[in-house]
Design a protein around this motif. Structure first.
Motif, short mmCIF file in Angstrom:
data_model
loop_
_atom_site.label_atom_id
_atom_site.label_comp_id
_atom_site.label_asym_id
_atom_site.label_seq_id
_atom_site.Cartn_x
_atom_site.Cartn_y
_atom_site.Cartn_z
N GLU A 199 0.85 -1.12 -0.03
CA GLU A 199 0.12 0.05 -0.01
C GLU A 199 0.81 1.51 -0.08
O GLU A 199 0.65 2.31 -0.62
N ARG A 209 -7.35 5.73 -2.71
CA ARG A 209 -7.80 4.48 -1.80
C ARG A 209 -8.85 3.54 -2.81
O ARG A 209 -8.55 2.35 -2.55
N ILE A 212 -6.33 1.27 -4.81
CA ILE A 212 -5.52 0.45 -3.77
C ILE A 212 -6.23 -0.68 -3.42
O ILE A 212 -5.74 -1.80 -3.39
#
Length: 302
Positions: A199, A209, A212
């Motif tokens: 991450e 986000r 990811i």
């Protein structure tokens, strides 16, 4: 008197050969030697034969021991004089194959398993990712989950009879309840085992986000998630058959219990073997899907 220097003549073909670069020579595909190809084929044939024959060894040994114990009516710590012989089970299985009710029972159990398992997979993975990614969700939901998780799914049969308007919905709920917790717990552990550096590297390259979660977290957790799905499939079969025996009106579990009530012990064994075959097929499908999705794993190619 001056001597004349010797002269050498070169043909046009010689000049072409010397002036042509080595890379310009026509490339000829090199095939592996015949001996090496035959060795590779032999190794592949050996692996294929081993994958087919090795699983048959314990099955053949089990059938042989079963035949000897039941044919001789051995009575020791266990009483095999009441057990049906392999021949009697084979005859009963042949009769069931000619009956449409047998296929209806198989289809009913498969429908219950697929529906309950699909719901458990979707809800379990989504909730597991939420708990694994959110500290607030972990502190809020994890204690309640740990209280409910030890409850056997089959113990909910009386409640499902009271809550649901039909036994079909109750059996599907029991199947969902049984498969839900293995999926949930495996997803949470998969989230916790992801390396943080993945991450951090994605954040460094400017990933959002959502990106990811979709391209780093979920693919990295899928191997652990599919391990939970494989376990959940086996647990779901155990509970759906038990629920069918208690409150079902059709299904392979209901057929097995009905055969026991009619003292048809060969039919009981047919039902047990049918459950095992269905469980094997569904677990194999889950494993194959997992290998296809997790093709990037080093061992997924084997």
């Amino acid at each position: 008197m001056a001597s004349s220097a010797p002269t050498t003549t070169r043909s046009a073909s010689d000049e072409d050969n010397t002036s042509r670069p080595a890379s310009a020579s026509p490339s000829v595909p090199v095939e592996p030697p015949t001996g090496r190809r035959s060795i590779v084929d032999a190794v592949r044939a050996r692996k294929l034969a081993a994958s087919i024959l090795l699983p048959l060894i314990p099955i053949a040994a089990f059938i042989a021991v079963w035949y000897l114990l039941t044919e001789n009516q051995v009575v020791a710590w266990l009483r095999f004089n009441r057990m049906p012989t392999p021949g009697a089970v084979l005859d009963s299985f042949g009769e069931r194959l000619g009956s449409s009710a047998y296929y209806e029972d198989l289809l009913a159990s498969l429908q219950r398993i697929l529906l309950g398992f699909a719901l458990a997979a979707v809800v379990g993975v989504a909730l597991g990712m939420l708990i694994g990614r959110s500290e607030i969700a972990r502190k809020t939901l994890r204690p309640f989950i740990e209280i409910v998780r030890p409850i056997p799914a089959i113990a909910l049969v009386p409640l499902t009879i009271l809550l649901f308007p039909s036994s079909e919905q109750g059996i599907v709920f029991i199947t969902f309840f049984a498969a839900f917790f293995p999926v949930l717990v495996s997803t949470i552990h998969a989230m916790d085992s992801l390396p943080k550096v993945w991450e951090e590297a994605a954040y460094t390259m400017g990933a959002s986000r959502t990106t990811i979660l979709r391209q780093v977290v979920l693919p990295g957790a899928l191997p652990g998630i599919f391990s939970g799905l494989s376990v959940a499939m086996g647990v779901a079969w155990i509970c759906v058959v038990s629920a069918e025996m208690i409150s079902g009106q059709f299904g392979i579990g209901y057929y097995t219990w009905q055969a026991y009530g009619l003292l048809d012990y060969a039919g009981v064994v047919v039902g047990m073997l049918s459950i095992g075959a269905l469980g094997l097929i569904t677990a194999w499908i889950v494993e194959m899907i997992g290998r296809r999705i997790n093709h990037w794993l080093p061992r997924a190619k084997h």
